[in-house]
Design an enzyme around this catalytic site. Sequence first.
Site, PDB file in Angstrom:
ATOM      1  N   THR A 116       1.193  -0.768  -0.045  1.00 46.41           N
ATOM      2  CA  THR A 116       0.255   0.246   0.324  1.00 46.41           C
ATOM      3  C   THR A 116       1.044   0.802   0.094  1.00 46.41           C
ATOM      4  OG1 THR A 116      -1.262  -1.102   0.901  1.00 46.41           O
ATOM      5  CG2 THR A 116      -2.011   1.124   0.954  1.00 46.41           C
ATOM      6  N   LYS A 150      -7.653   1.008  -2.538  1.00 44.45           N
ATOM      7  CA  LYS A 150      -7.799   0.776  -1.755  1.00 44.45           C
ATOM      8  C   LYS A 150      -7.890   2.633  -0.406  1.00 44.45           C
ATOM      9  CE  LYS A 150      -4.905  -1.500   1.482  1.00 44.45           C
ATOM     10  NZ  LYS A 150      -5.413  -2.746   2.777  1.00 44.45           N
ATOM     11  N   LYS A 168      -1.875   4.676   8.538  1.00 39.14           N
ATOM     12  CA  LYS A 168      -1.289   4.526   7.253  1.00 39.14           C
ATOM     13  C   LYS A 168      -1.985   5.653   6.022  1.00 39.14           C
ATOM     14  CE  LYS A 168       2.114   1.979   4.388  1.00 39.14           C
ATOM     15  NZ  LYS A 168       2.402   1.023   3.850  1.00 39.14           N
TER      16      LYS A 168
END
Length: 287
Positions: A87, A162, A237
């Site tokens: 990611t 995402k 994050k």
Amino acid sequence: MKIGFIGLGNMGAPMAANLVKAGHEVIGFDPVDVNIDGVSMARNALDATMNSDIVITMLPNGRILRSVVDEIIGSLKPGTGLVDCSTVDVENAQMVANKALVRELLPVDAPVSGGVTGATNGTLTFMAGGSDAAFEKARPLFEIMGQKVVHCGESGAGQVAKICNNMILGATMIATCETIALADKLGLERQKLFDVVSTSSGYSWSMNAYCPAPGIGPKSPSDNNYAPGFAAELMLKDLDLSQQAATMVKADTPMGKLATQIYREFIDSGNGLGKDFSAVLQQFESH
Ligand code: NAD
């Protein structure tokens, strides 16, 4: 296929193991000593990837991804797949893809959801961005490591999907937690709240499938003292990445912004460290 696998941490190691089990040849590299059945380890990223048909990266962030790609890109033959499952921020994902395209490689950004359990069981969901040719080259590997793959669009689209999903998840988890704490104070039993909300218009994955209150709903990390699951640090994050992307395109995301702030306070206070992201309920319980 001959696969170079860079970054064999919590996620990368079980993903690589599943590729070996499916009969592929995997050469790995990680600066930390790792030992995975059937994966031969190289001394550096260059050696691991030199003759690969596909290179897979599973790294902590975009900066490290770029440095690894810079190291190996000159030695990859045209037509090699370059599949990043980490990611990372949309900007770095697109930059890496552009560099790869110049060298006639086939780049795909393919972040995952499903966590370590999904990586181990080969049940991850992949969200992929890249050309049709690049996606088709990587698809057989996605099908081994995961149970669902969505080709979201051009390079970067996987990372966009995402962070959009996880921005909804972060905000929804907080809404669920503050609601549980409110209901507590108003004297409503948690089980009754669950019975109503989970079958009414307030339902969500956070409430129905991953209830942050222990003893309510299907088993979730709250029933295991908030052992992750999906760690609060990783939620922060992903929320940070969503806000970075929002700034880049000047999108107004007030809920995402507030969710980021709340998870940052949760981590900075030390209360959220090492815990599942649903433990943010404790922030509201303590007020
Ligand atoms: P991790 O920290 O366990 O693994 C990352 C690995 O990369 C480590 O083993 C590290 O030594 C290695 N690494 C660091 N620098 C390197 C370099 N220069 N060259 C080669 N290897 C290097 O992290 P993880 O939990 O496996 O997560 C990997 C990625 O997947 C992250 O981007 C994370 O956001 C994403 N992700 C994680 C989860 C999860 O539940 N853990 C879920 C979805 C997505």
